[in-house]
Design an enzyme around this catalytic site. Structure first.
Site, PDB file in Angstrom:
ATOM      1  N   ILE A 132       0.874  -1.120  -0.462  1.00 20.87           N
ATOM      2  CA  ILE A 132      -0.010  -0.222   0.202  1.00 20.87           C
ATOM      3  C   ILE A 132       0.723   1.664   0.030  1.00 20.87           C
ATOM      4  O   ILE A 132       0.660   2.500  -0.376  1.00 20.87           O
ATOM      5  CB  ILE A 132      -0.803  -0.319   1.368  1.00 20.87           C
ATOM      6  CG1 ILE A 132      -1.754  -1.661   0.925  1.00 20.87           C
ATOM      7  CG2 ILE A 132      -1.773   1.684   1.404  1.00 20.87           C
ATOM      8  CD1 ILE A 132      -2.200  -1.500   2.728  1.00 20.87           C
ATOM      9  N   SER A 187      -7.585  -0.620   9.661  1.00 28.68           N
ATOM     10  CA  SER A 187      -8.315  -2.011   9.520  1.00 28.68           C
ATOM     11  C   SER A 187      -9.658  -2.790   9.551  1.00 28.68           C
ATOM     12  O   SER A 187     -10.081  -2.440  11.068  1.00 28.68           O
ATOM     13  CB  SER A 187      -7.540  -3.171   9.845  1.00 28.68           C
ATOM     14  OG  SER A 187      -8.067  -4.165   9.065  1.00 28.68           O
ATOM     15  N   TYR A 211      -2.880  -9.620  15.680  1.00 27.63           N
ATOM     16  CA  TYR A 211      -2.004  -8.927  14.532  1.00 27.63           C
ATOM     17  C   TYR A 211      -3.241  -7.664  15.025  1.00 27.63           C
ATOM     18  O   TYR A 211      -3.129  -6.244  14.525  1.00 27.63           O
ATOM     19  CB  TYR A 211      -2.065  -9.035  13.123  1.00 27.63           C
ATOM     20  CG  TYR A 211      -1.996  -8.484  12.010  1.00 27.63           C
ATOM     21  CD1 TYR A 211      -1.430  -7.579  11.665  1.00 27.63           C
ATOM     22  CD2 TYR A 211      -3.668  -8.067  11.482  1.00 27.63           C
ATOM     23  CE1 TYR A 211      -2.095  -6.355  10.969  1.00 27.63           C
ATOM     24  CE2 TYR A 211      -4.299  -6.897  10.668  1.00 27.63           C
ATOM     25  CZ  TYR A 211      -3.474  -5.663  10.275  1.00 27.63           C
ATOM     26  OH  TYR A 211      -3.373  -4.885   9.495  1.00 27.63           O
ATOM     27  N   LYS A 230      -3.607  -3.254  15.741  1.00 26.90           N
ATOM     28  CA  LYS A 230      -4.502  -1.783  15.682  1.00 26.90           C
ATOM     29  C   LYS A 230      -5.364  -1.320  16.165  1.00 26.90           C
ATOM     30  O   LYS A 230      -6.261  -0.152  16.343  1.00 26.90           O
ATOM     31  CB  LYS A 230      -5.353  -3.059  13.903  1.00 26.90           C
ATOM     32  CG  LYS A 230      -5.182  -3.102  12.947  1.00 26.90           C
ATOM     33  CD  LYS A 230      -3.231  -2.122  11.894  1.00 26.90           C
ATOM     34  CE  LYS A 230      -2.490  -2.768  10.921  1.00 26.90           C
ATOM     35  NZ  LYS A 230      -1.314  -1.997  11.190  1.00 26.90           N
ATOM     36  N   ASN A 275     -10.355  -4.246   2.212  1.00 26.20           N
ATOM     37  CA  ASN A 275      -9.956  -5.715   1.969  1.00 26.20           C
ATOM     38  C   ASN A 275      -9.198  -4.856   0.314  1.00 26.20           C
ATOM     39  O   ASN A 275      -9.478  -4.724  -0.220  1.00 26.20           O
ATOM     40  CB  ASN A 275     -10.728  -6.814   1.268  1.00 26.20           C
ATOM     41  CG  ASN A 275     -10.613  -7.862   2.072  1.00 26.20           C
ATOM     42  OD1 ASN A 275     -12.016  -7.207   3.326  1.00 26.20           O
ATOM     43  ND2 ASN A 275     -10.759  -8.977   2.435  1.00 26.20           N
ATOM     44  N   ASN A 327      -4.062 -14.710   1.563  1.00 17.67           N
ATOM     45  CA  ASN A 327      -5.697 -13.710   1.136  1.00 17.67           C
ATOM     46  C   ASN A 327      -6.058 -14.267   0.114  1.00 17.67           C
ATOM     47  O   ASN A 327      -5.011 -14.754  -1.306  1.00 17.67           O
ATOM     48  CB  ASN A 327      -5.176 -12.220   0.753  1.00 17.67           C
ATOM     49  CG  ASN A 327      -4.696 -11.633   2.572  1.00 17.67           C
ATOM     50  OD1 ASN A 327      -3.472 -11.114   2.833  1.00 17.67           O
ATOM     51  ND2 ASN A 327      -5.294 -11.996   3.515  1.00 17.67           N
ATOM     52  N   PHE A 381     -13.408 -21.562   0.679  1.00 10.90           N
ATOM     53  CA  PHE A 381     -14.174 -21.493   2.394  1.00 10.90           C
ATOM     54  C   PHE A 381     -15.483 -21.358   2.624  1.00 10.90           C
ATOM     55  O   PHE A 381     -16.212 -20.590   3.447  1.00 10.90           O
ATOM     56  CB  PHE A 381     -12.840 -21.009   3.028  1.00 10.90           C
ATOM     57  CG  PHE A 381     -11.616 -21.011   3.696  1.00 10.90           C
ATOM     58  CD1 PHE A 381     -10.642 -21.857   2.921  1.00 10.90           C
ATOM     59  CD2 PHE A 381     -10.581 -19.780   3.499  1.00 10.90           C
ATOM     60  CE1 PHE A 381      -9.554 -22.114   2.635  1.00 10.90           C
ATOM     61  CE2 PHE A 381      -8.853 -19.686   2.572  1.00 10.90           C
ATOM     62  CZ  PHE A 381      -8.666 -20.778   2.729  1.00 10.90           C
ATOM     63  N   ARG A 409     -13.168 -21.693   6.784  1.00 10.06           N
ATOM     64  CA  ARG A 409     -11.983 -21.293   7.664  1.00 10.06           C
ATOM     65  C   ARG A 409     -12.805 -21.227   9.122  1.00 10.06           C
ATOM     66  O   ARG A 409     -13.614 -19.921   9.117  1.00 10.06           O
ATOM     67  CB  ARG A 409     -11.656 -20.231   6.735  1.00 10.06           C
ATOM     68  CG  ARG A 409     -10.233 -19.578   7.537  1.00 10.06           C
ATOM     69  CD  ARG A 409      -9.161 -18.625   7.118  1.00 10.06           C
ATOM     70  NE  ARG A 409      -9.871 -17.518   5.849  1.00 10.06           N
ATOM     71  CZ  ARG A 409      -9.054 -16.768   5.335  1.00 10.06           C
ATOM     72  NH1 ARG A 409      -8.430 -16.702   4.984  1.00 10.06           N
ATOM     73  NH2 ARG A 409     -10.144 -15.196   5.166  1.00 10.06           N
TER      74      ARG A 409
END
Ligand code: NAD
Ligand code: UD1
Length: 342
Positions: free
Chosen positions: A13, A125, A150, A154, A180, A200, A219, A295
């Site tokens: 990004i 996020s 993770y 954030k 996303n 991803n 998934f 998942r």
């Protein structure tokens, strides 16, 4: 021309943001330790913009390199991308994630305070919302307990920023909550570099089409959605990059001690099967995929309410899902045939 320090500016990004800042009349100064990126990105940025951006190979936790940057440049604002971002890895190495993602933020805030740098854009996020109780997700939708270390970095990062601004340090901050990010620069010169087997969806699709992976597993197709597969808000990385310039311009015009959060998405949700269909239609390829089990821990559906960023920052997503697939595929083909590593 105002100079903007981009931490993590050689990454996915960050590199696209460097291009869009330059197009918006701001000069990027890039700091990256190349822990998840490649020095060749700098050459690619020059090919796209015609400009050789100042680059510092260093760790954002290292105050010495930050001070060196300020001796050599008058920094007007900072965009903080530098972080580790692999959700699964963060459950195995949580301390690394807290240290890098939160340590770098604290060092950066102290540096900004000492140098009188007033404006910061922080990469957050949509993971902070978890599975939202109502859709689309607005910025006032309550955040949920993080699903991973993770995600927690954030959430805690946002909390640190809000607490800091409340102490009236004379700073202005926007946290952008990305949905996303997918796609790549339309030139095919920069894009995402997934390390190892991609977790991803879109890199997995393009690697499967390129023959690097045998097949994509979807998934789950028994969720409460139109075709049973999960829904996400896929945002083209160039649109996302653009939001950073808009955020900075807005910050520059605000009173000091300002903090706000904005969703960055398209406002539209797409199922996994719709993404596959889009990929197949723009590339003319048949993707090898099968339906597999759900998942664990997957969010079933989420997409952004974008009215706040549309109205307040004047930012709108321009690229479609088809554009995202076309650009992701162009980038993938560059990777398999040329010099950047897969
Ligand atoms: P990326 O890994 O491609 O880019 C991050 C860059 O930061 C890499 O170039 C890496 O080498 C560098 N870096 C890491 N730690 C550093 C440190 N201590 N000092 C200097 N450089 C360091 O990731 P990205 O997808 O471009 O993500 C950028 C930011 O956006 C991250 O904060 C990430 O958590 C956040 N984000 C990403 C997504 C996504 O899906 N890609 C979604 C939401 C939020
Ligand atoms: C994941 C992370 C999230 C992070 C985001 C962007 C988890 C639990 N969440 O979210 O914290 O911010 O990436 O990096 O990991 N899919 C398949 N097959 C695949 C891969 C994905 O069907 O091989 C599906 C998933 O079930 C999901 C969609 O594709 O419905 C998108 O998945 P992914 O790209 O991993 O992103 P997120 O799950 O949104």
């Amino acid at each position: 021309m105002k100079k903007i320090l981009i931490t993590g500016g050689a990454g996915y990004i960050g590199s696209h943001t460097a291009v869009e800042l330059w197009n918006a009349g701001l000069e990027p100064i890039i700091l990256d330790d190349l822990s998840n990126s490649h020095a060749q990105v700098l050459q690619r940025l020059k090919e796209i913009t015609g400009k050789s951006f100042s680059f510092y190979k260093g760790d954002c936790n290292d105050r010495v390199v930050l001070d060196q940057i300020s001796r050599e440049h008058d920094i007007a604002g900072v965009i903080h991308f530098a972080a580790f971002k692999a959700v699964g890895e963060s459950t195995i190495k949580p301390l690394d994630y807290y240290k890098n993602n939160l340590g770098s933020l604290l060092v950066l805030l102290e540096y900004m305070r000492d140098k009188g740098i007033k404006d910061l854009v922080f990469s957050s996020s949509c993971t902070v919302y978890g599975q939202p109780d109502q859709l689309p997700v607005t910025e006032t939708t309550p955040r949920k307990e993080a699903e991973s270390p993770y995600g927690n970095t954030k959430k805690i990062g946002e909390d640190i920023l809000l607490d800091y601004v409340k102490s009236k340090p004379g700073i202005r901050i926007i946290a952008l909550r990305y949905f996303n990010p997918v796609g790549a620069h339309p030139s095919g010169k920069i894009g995402e570099l997934p390390i190892g087997i991609p977790q991803n969806l879109v890199p997995f699709i393009t690697q499967t089409a390129a023959g690097i992976r045998e097949k994509l597993v979807v998934f789950g197709d028994d969720y409460d959605t139109s075709d049973g597969s999960c829904i996400r808000d896929y945002i083209h990385v160039v649109d996302l990059a653009n939001a950073h310039g808009k955020a900075l311009a807005y910050l520059f015009s605000q009173e000091l001690n300002f903090f706000d959060v904005f969703n960055v998405g398209t406002g539209k949700g797409n199922t996994v099967l719709e993404v596959i269909r889009s990929f197949e239609s723009v590339t003319g390829l048949k993707l090898n995929y099968e339906i597999g089990p759900r998942r664990a821990g997957d969010v079933i559906k989420t997409w952004a309410d974008t009215r706040k960023i549309n109205n307040v920052l004047g930012w709108h997503a321009k690229y479609t899902l088809d554009d995202c697939m076309r650009d992701s595929w162009r980038w993938q083909q560059t990777l398999t045939s040329k010099d950047l590593p897969t």
